[in-house]
Enzyme design. Structure first.
Site, PDB file in Angstrom:
ATOM      1  N   HIS A 201       1.040  -1.279  -0.031  1.00 52.88           N
ATOM      2  CA  HIS A 201       0.038   0.123  -0.068  1.00 52.88           C
ATOM      3  C   HIS A 201       0.897   1.241   0.072  1.00 52.88           C
ATOM      4  O   HIS A 201       0.381   2.182   0.633  1.00 52.88           O
ATOM      5  CB  HIS A 201      -0.989   0.034   1.265  1.00 52.88           C
ATOM      6  CG  HIS A 201      -2.525  -0.322   0.821  1.00 52.88           C
ATOM      7  ND1 HIS A 201      -3.505   0.336   1.561  1.00 52.88           N
ATOM      8  CD2 HIS A 201      -2.873  -1.166  -0.183  1.00 52.88           C
ATOM      9  CE1 HIS A 201      -4.504  -0.070   0.905  1.00 52.88           C
ATOM     10  NE2 HIS A 201      -4.154  -0.819   0.011  1.00 52.88           N
ATOM     11  N   HIS A 301      -5.462  -2.731 -11.240  1.00 54.00           N
ATOM     12  CA  HIS A 301      -6.090  -2.744 -10.024  1.00 54.00           C
ATOM     13  C   HIS A 301      -7.476  -2.790  -9.904  1.00 54.00           C
ATOM     14  O   HIS A 301      -8.137  -1.661 -11.014  1.00 54.00           O
ATOM     15  CB  HIS A 301      -5.510  -1.258  -9.284  1.00 54.00           C
ATOM     16  CG  HIS A 301      -6.176  -1.013  -8.067  1.00 54.00           C
ATOM     17  ND1 HIS A 301      -6.735   0.156  -7.870  1.00 54.00           N
ATOM     18  CD2 HIS A 301      -5.717  -1.629  -6.727  1.00 54.00           C
ATOM     19  CE1 HIS A 301      -7.095   0.203  -6.479  1.00 54.00           C
ATOM     20  NE2 HIS A 301      -6.486  -0.756  -5.970  1.00 54.00           N
TER      21      HIS A 301
HETATM   22 MG   LIG Z   1      -2.338  -1.907  -3.827  1.00 52.90          MG
END
Ligand SMILES: [Mg+2]
Length: 392
Positions: A201, A301
């Site tokens: 992240h 994503h």
């Molecule tokens: Mg990610």
């Protein structure tokens, strides 16, 4: 043929508000669906789409590239991430849905036809919150092993986890040992034939990202995602050179220029454009063509709603370097009520067979959308133990 209206329909789906975009034309029964879901910025996106729609009402929806250029280059400001990325993306996806419907073919057939027989999906195990780290002993990471086993039982041959905890710019050995223990638990649970991914992240500093990458290298990750801020491209490139693990990034990049920079730095082995933010299907196809020149893999994503998934799947069936797609299958129990999909998912192996319906092949049930109106997303407030602000 003309665009007569552009609507946004917001559907609250637990962690995020799905922002569906509906473009209506003057042809009876002809409309297109797009998605512009941007967590914690829902109202801004809805407003941005309303602003952009002023340019498009009355225009021919078949001139997608012309309209994309108008949205990007007119009004002087190329826009911030919300306008330049998400709002344009949502509209662009809906225009491609309309074009497919006009020609009576799935979108991937508009782009040169199918390049593969199926698309592999991966799921997300979650994890990686600060409380996990402080409440779990570094030598007790078995929970990750249990989640990994469950994903395999659900039919997945690949999954992603957040086994790397939130860390301050510099920390000692504890978080590194913790991440290693979690990944070891997953590998031990599922063996070598399953692909494991770890998403940081972009929370670590470049140095912590390097330490995590080195520690996890022996476990043969399929890819190691966002080891530090995507703005730190040179640091991502250093990590990519330092380990044999393929590094992935790009879910927060907008537009071809940002991806060009990442590719020129040879920073990643996998790019992860988000079709609802990078500039839509028009821009992601340009980005993928650029990545093709570097032979870099594409893995979009896709944690949002069902229109985003349909767009990611159509894109994958026409994109040679596409390797795998993120999927969400358990966010809200009514997900299958809100959408009817043209593609099919085989539970064994979690692979997608191609959509055979026109456009994106989806139908959104607007009465179900109305049952789940906007709600403020749970605010993501992350602070380190000393009270300073951290990345979520
Ligand atoms: Mg990610």
């Amino acid at each position: 043929m003309k665009i007569t209206a552009i609507e946004t329909q917001v559907c609250h789906a637990r962690m995020r508000n799905w922002v569906f975009v509906k473009i209506i034309t003057d042809q009876p029964g002809l409309w297109g669906w797009g998605e512009a879901t941007l967590e914690w910025h829902t109202r801004s996106v809805v407003g941005a789409i309303e602003d952009l729609s002023q340019l498009l009402i009355g225009e021919d929806p078949r001139r997608i590239e012309h309209l994309w250029q108008m949205m990007y280059r007119q009004h002087f400001w190329h826009g911030n991430g919300i306008v330049r990325g998400t709002a344009i993306s949502g509209i662009d996806i809906a225009l491609w849905d309309i074009l497919g419907k006009i020609h009576g073919v799935p979108c991937h057939e508009l782009w040169g036809g199918r390049v593969r027989d199926y698309i592999r999906l991966y799921c997300h195990l979650g994890g990686g919150k600060m409380e996990d780290f402080y409440q779990t002993r570094p030598d007790d990471a078995s929970r990750f092993g249990e989640l990994a086993q469950k994903a395999v039982e659900d039919g997945f041959t690949a999954f992603k986890s957040m086994a790397v905890p939130e860390t301050m710019p510099l920390e000692g050995l504890q978080p590194v040992y913790y991440a290693e223990a979690c990944v070891k638990a997953m590998r031990d649970a599922v063996g070598d034939s399953i692909d494991i991914m770890v998403d940081c992240h972009a929370r670590p500093s470049p140095r912590m990202g390097m330490l995590f990458a080195k520690a996890l290298e022996p476990y043969g990750l399929y890819f190691f995602e966002e080891p530090c801020w995507p703005e730190s491209i040179e640091d991502i490139a250093l990590i990519q050179r330092a380990v044999k693990t393929p590094i992935a990034s790009g879910e927060r990049l907008i537009g071809i220029h940002a991806f060009r920079e990442m590719l020129e730095h040879r920073a990643v082995s996998v790019i992860q454009p988000d079709i609802t933010h990078c500039g839509g299907l028009s821009e992601v196809r340009r980005i993928a063509a650029l990545a093709e020149a570097y032979k870099v893999a594409v893995a979009p994503h896709n944690p949002q709603g069902p229109v985003s998934t349909a767009a990611s799947i159509e894109f994958g069936f026409a994109t040679p370097s596409y390797v795998i797609c993120e999927s969400v299958h358990s966010d809200v129990p009514w997900r299958t009520e809100v959408v009817s999909e043209g593609f099919t998912v085989e539970e064994k192996g979690r692979i997608v067979r191609p959509n055979t319906r026109p456009g994106l092949g989806i139908d959104i049930d607007e009465s179900v959308v109305k049952k789940h109106p906007f709600q403020q997303e749970v605010l993501q407030r992350t602070f380190y133990k000393d009270g300073s602000v951290g990345d979520w």
